[in-house]
Design a protein around this motif. Structure first.
Motif: not given
Length: 373
Positions: A69-71, A73-76, A105, A108, A112
């Motif tokens: 989730e932390e990773k 959340n940084s997705t554009a 997307t 990315t 992750f």
């Protein structure tokens, strides 16, 4: 040229200009129409699924859910993300606007996911990424019937049918249920492995590592580039037995440390259609897939398999349903258009006004559909 002829010529020129404008509008906008329920969605949807059998939800949330989730959340351009953690499984669903580059997307999210997977225990199953919601309804589903040999039928579905359906553009996932599966049994001699100081978990890791396809590399020539792919998938029990295992300072074959055999996996799910044993296959569309086109391709693939019609039954076909609805809409549109043709002359005497109104109706409807889609 008298005044009456000038007015007539002017009206003809105006009518021709209007007709030409509508024709150009039809050509450039009509081609962009794309009918299908998923194509009208405002979002590209991705789902990620991790499986860690036997582990409770608290541990999975700690080592999988929270870090990923932390990773993510940084997705554009991420609009929304939902995660569900339960015993043995963690599921993530992400929504991105339609304007987002779907390929970028996906890459990315895959990076992750793979980076996290490398850090997890060996017992965690390789995660799966879908370009749709995991609980999406199938666009196309059917059942194949089997009287006796359900293991061969399930193998045919896994090897032949699944591969064919997954190659269709717009397919996110193919789910197969029912039937028997064969599995590899590795019976370890506990005394022998303890004497050689070997951890039993290493056997599962060795088989998993050997049963993969590596992307390989590229060979560059003067005028072109050749992609080389290394296929290391295990195809027989003999290949599994020959997997090298390092014992102290030397290597021995896996077959000398364990008894390896094929056996029928205990069936965990049963599918019966009208009292007959069956294999149930569901085709899930991606978030940018077109239901009508996808269903048509599925029917073509099924026809090419040369399965006797009495041995399979199509259970749901969303594309065919949508096609029938579109035909009803087109029929209703034509009926209303002909009614309009009959009514308009009662209110207008000028033939040019009547022609302009009749021409504008279909193009206005088409333009509205294009804007809505």
């Amino acid at each position: 040229m008298n005044k009456q002829h000038k007015n007539w010529y002017k009206k003809q020129k105006t009518a021709f200009f209007i007709f030409a404008s509508f024709t150009i509008l039809f050509i450039f906008t009509g081609r962009k129409l794309n009918f299908g329920s998923t194509a009208e969605s405002r979002y590209n949807i991705f789902s990620i699924e991790f499986e860690y059998f036997g582990m409770d939800a608290a541990l999975i949330e700690k080592i999988i859910t929270i870090p990923l989730e932390e990773k993510i959340n940084s997705t554009a351009n991420l609009s929304e993300m939902r995660s569900v953690t339960e015993n043995g499984k963690a599921t993530f669903t992400m929504w991105f606007p339609k304007s987002t580059d779907i390929k970028k997307t996906y890459m990315t999210l895959r990076n992750f996911t793979e980076n996290l997977y490398r850090q997890l225990p060996d017992a965690v199953q390789k995660p799966r990424i879908y370009s749709a919601k995991i609980d999406s309804k199938p666009v196309f589903s059917f059942a194949i019937f089997s009287k006796n040999n359900s293991s061969q039928l399930r193998e045919f579905a896994e090897v032949e049918l699944k591969k064919s359906f997954e190659s269709i553009s717009g397919v996110a996932n193919v789910i197969i249920s029912g039937g028997h599966l064969n599995e590899v049994n590795v019976k370890i001699d506990s005394e022998s492995t303890a004497e050689k100081h070997l951890n039993p978990q290493i056997f599962a890791q060795l088989v998993q590592d050997a049963n993969t396809i590596y992307s390989g590399s590229e060979l560059h020539e003067k005028n072109n580039t050749i992609n080389v792919q290394f296929d290391t998938k295990l195809k027989s029990l003999e290949e599994i037995k020959k997997i090298p295992v390092k014992v102290k300072e030397q290597y021995v074959n896996l077959g000398s440390l364990a008894k390896i055999s094929f056996s029928e996996k205990k069936q965990s799910e049963h599918v019966r259609i009208n009292g007959k044993n069956a294999i149930y296959i569901q085709v899930i569309a991606s978030s940018d897939g077109n239901s009508i086109k996808l269903a048509r391709e599925c029917r073509k693939v099924l026809a090419r398999q040369n399965i006797p019609q009495e041995n399979y039954k199509i259970l749901s076909d969303l594309g065919k349903t949508q096609e029938a609805l579109l035909k009803q809409i087109a029929k209703a549109f034509l009926q209303s258009f002909f009614c309009t043709i009959l009514i308009i002359p009662l209110f207008y005497a000028d033939i040019h006004s009547i022609a302009f109104i009749l021409l504008s109706i279909p193009f206005t409807i088409l333009w509205t559909i294009c804007q809505l889609s």
